[in-house]
Design an enzyme around this catalytic site. Structure first.
Site, mmCIF file in Angstrom:
data_model
loop_
_atom_site.group_PDB
_atom_site.id
_atom_site.type_symbol
_atom_site.label_atom_id
_atom_site.label_comp_id
_atom_site.label_asym_id
_atom_site.label_seq_id
_atom_site.Cartn_x
_atom_site.Cartn_y
_atom_site.Cartn_z
ATOM 1 C CB THR A 31 -43.057 23.832 -6.856
ATOM 2 O OG1 THR A 31 -43.867 24.608 -7.431
ATOM 3 C CG2 THR A 31 -42.063 24.716 -5.012
ATOM 4 C CB SER A 83 -18.053 21.759 -28.753
ATOM 5 O OG SER A 83 -18.667 21.348 -29.848
ATOM 6 C CB SER A 87 -0.607 -0.242 1.691
ATOM 7 O OG SER A 87 -0.082 -0.195 2.573
ATOM 8 C CG ASN A 144 -2.987 -4.220 13.923
ATOM 9 O OD1 ASN A 144 -2.865 -3.839 12.941
ATOM 10 N ND2 ASN A 144 -3.681 -4.892 14.759
ATOM 11 C CG ASN A 156 -19.743 22.242 -24.158
ATOM 12 O OD1 ASN A 156 -20.907 23.275 -24.168
ATOM 13 N ND2 ASN A 156 -18.878 21.618 -24.790
ATOM 14 C CE LYS A 213 -4.182 3.004 5.674
ATOM 15 N NZ LYS A 213 -5.235 2.230 6.042
ATOM 16 C CD GLN A 218 -3.085 -2.209 3.129
ATOM 17 O OE1 GLN A 218 -2.025 -2.744 3.902
ATOM 18 N NE2 GLN A 218 -2.603 -2.957 2.129
ATOM 19 C CE1 TYR A 265 -5.211 -2.902 9.896
ATOM 20 C CE2 TYR A 265 -4.514 -5.851 9.710
ATOM 21 C CZ TYR A 265 -4.695 -4.037 9.235
ATOM 22 O OH TYR A 265 -4.276 -3.509 8.057
ATOM 23 C CE LYS A 290 -22.665 23.187 -26.504
ATOM 24 N NZ LYS A 290 -23.096 22.271 -27.048
HETATM 25 N N1 ARG Z 1 -0.974 -1.189 6.221
HETATM 26 C C1 ARG Z 1 -1.842 -1.587 6.955
HETATM 27 C C2 ARG Z 1 -2.943 -0.874 6.481
HETATM 28 O O1 ARG Z 1 -3.042 -0.100 6.157
HETATM 29 C C3 ARG Z 1 -1.022 -1.314 8.642
HETATM 30 C C4 ARG Z 1 -1.821 -2.421 9.805
HETATM 31 C C5 ARG Z 1 -0.826 -3.174 9.646
HETATM 32 N N2 ARG Z 1 -1.565 -4.411 10.094
HETATM 33 C C6 ARG Z 1 -1.864 -5.481 10.007
HETATM 34 N N3 ARG Z 1 -1.128 -6.256 11.080
HETATM 35 N N4 ARG Z 1 -0.575 -5.927 9.207
HETATM 36 O O2 ARG Z 1 -3.923 -1.920 7.127
#
Ligand code: ARG
Length: 464
Positions: free
Chosen positions: A156, A278, A24, A111, A286, A326, A323, A318, A284
């Site tokens: 209305t 356009s 990530s 976590n 827009n 995000k 994840q 958790y 046009k």
């Molecule tokens: N990148 C993880 C998330 O966004 C961080 C937490 C990871 N924790 C784990 N037990 N793998 O959730």
């Protein structure tokens, strides 16, 4: 097999596809400044509690500060095999200052760390979004002040209903955005709780001082249950619900601007700098900006549905599913900020065709309610007054006339109590001025509300 921070118990390397799939860091790098801020506060607390030495803490903080600079400069190496930004930073810290860097993660888990980072990030972003809403409200109040006299048809069912002041219509959106801000600041009070110390799920056996960490980071309160703190994301959902409502308001406003700027309406003209052309039709111009805001509203709603769905079947505590909070959160923040920014500029440069609005307010028998009210004031029950007025309107439609073009003689055919003063009652401006109650469209009321909003905005501006 210890190349991963958690590699100790593994005897086989992670498959490359799994590494890519679980990584990530390419998006959660956005959390880096908050991760460092949180780690510094955690490290100071560890030293204060004598869990690590002062010298160790100083070394770690120096390392973290240097990493912060690398990230700001863009020289920080992001490594997908280290999964996320938290492990990337920790790994780099150990690379820079040696094994002592490994002490930073004492009494902490990713976590509670990730929950801390997203809360810090969101708190910061919400404050910025509140400022953007303030800017949009300021532009609206200014426009409403400049266009104070303009009368337009109020609708209305998108049918002409009753005449209103354009300023009243514009301030209606201002009220919506005012509530949107209120909702965000209410949401902040729940975002602003400190989760660190929850550990993986059960807390920690080290003698930590959670309040000290909270104080350093400006949190209002601590989260009260370690299991809740590492597993819920309701503060993100709540923000996304607030964002969805704001986008819904922007989208409705967009729809009106699109309609109002079309040639059959010609109520307003959006500035050239906020329109596009356009590629085939040279004439046009827009309204792409309000169209895109309307379009992006769907995407923000989608993120809200997405995160609700991600969370709905998760057992405590958790799970890696979390994840997935995000990307939708980041995209919601970006989309909302972008939409508010362009909207404010577009409103400031909006050109209002007041005469055209006023002309349209004269169509569609917009003062028929005033005529019915006039009859009701002559002691005719309102239902009966409504019916008589309906007949007058029908007659006007058949003969192609406006209400005001009927002679008194013709009016009297419908009811003898109608006198010369009926022409005042059905005059557009008189109709607007007559709605002189709190929240009504009478100029005096609209001006008073405008001043109150202006005062509130000035006061709020001092807190930024
Ligand atoms: N990148 C993880 C998330 O966004 C961080 C937490 C990871 N924790 C784990 N037990 N793998 O959730």
């Amino acid at each position: 097999m210890a190349s991963k921070p958690w590699g100790g118990r593994f005897s086989k390397e992670t498959d490359k596809t799994v590494e890519q799939f679980t990584a990530s860091v390419h998006y959660d790098v956005r959390l880096a400044p908050y991760d460092i801020e949180g780690s510094v506060a955690h490290c100071r607390m560890l030293a204060k509690q004598k869990i690590i030495s002062k010298q160790e803490a100083a070394k770690i903080i120096r390392g973290l500060t240097a990493i912060g600079k690398e990230i700001a400069k863009g020289t920080f190496p992001l490594r997908a095999e280290l999964e996320d930004i938290h492990m990337n930073i920790e790994h780099r810290l150990i690379e820079k200052i040696g094994a002592v860097g490994g002490k930073l993660h004492t009494a902490r888990s990713r976590n509670d760390q990730v929950a801390l980072d997203t809360r810090l990030y969101l708190r910061h972003e919400i404050a910025g979004i509140e400022r953007l809403i303030h800017g949009l409200m300021t532009a609206l109040v200014k426009k409403a002040g400049n266009e104070m006299g303009v009368v337009m048809p109020g609708f209305t069912h998108l049918q002409i209903g009753q005449p209103v002041l354009l300023s009243h219509h514009l301030l209606a959106y201002c009220e919506m955005f005012d509530r949107d801000r209120e909702r965000l600041s209410d949401c902040t009070s729940r975002v602003n709780r400190m989760p660190l110390g929850s550990g993986a799920l059960a807390g920690t056996s080290f003698p930590i001082d959670r309040r000290y960490v909270a104080k350093q980071l400006g949190f209002e309160a601590l989260t009260e249950n370690s299991m809740d703190a590492v597993s819920d994301r309701d503060y993100i959902i709540e923000f996304m619900a607030c964002a969805s409502i704001i986008m819904m308001h922007l989208s409705r406003f967009s729809e009106e601007l699109i309609l109002w700027s079309s040639s059959p309406f010609s109520f307003v003209e959006i500035g050239d700098d906020y329109c596009t052309g356009s590629s085939i039709m040279p004439q046009k111009k827009n309204p792409d900006v309000p169209e895109l805001v309307r379009g992006k509203t769907g995407r923000v709603y989608g993120h809200l549905m997405g995160i609700l769905t991600t969370l709905k079947g998760l057992p405590l505590t958790y799970n890696r599913d979390l994840q997935e909070d995000k990307e939708p959160l980041f995209d919601t923040v970006d989309t909302l900020k972008g939409s508010l920014t362009v909207f404010t500029g577009m409103i400031s440069g909006l050109c209002v065709h007041g005469e055209r609005m006023e002309e349209a307010a004269g169509w569609g028998y917009a003062t028929a309610t005033d005529l019915a009210d006039y009859l009701a004031r002559k002691n005719i029950p309102f239902r009966k007054a409504h019916e008589i007025t309906g007949k007058i309107v029908k007659h006007c439609i058949r003969t192609g006339q406006e209400l005001s073009s009927l002679s008194l003689h013709e009016f009297k055919k419908f009811h003898l109590s109608i006198e010369k003063d009926v022409y005042d009652a059905i005059d557009l401006r008189r109709s607007v001025s007559a709605r002189d109650i709190p929240g009504g469209t009478a100029p005096a009321r609209v001006r008073a509300r405008l001043l109150a909003l202006q005062r509130k905005l000035d006061k709020d501006a001092k807190t930024f």
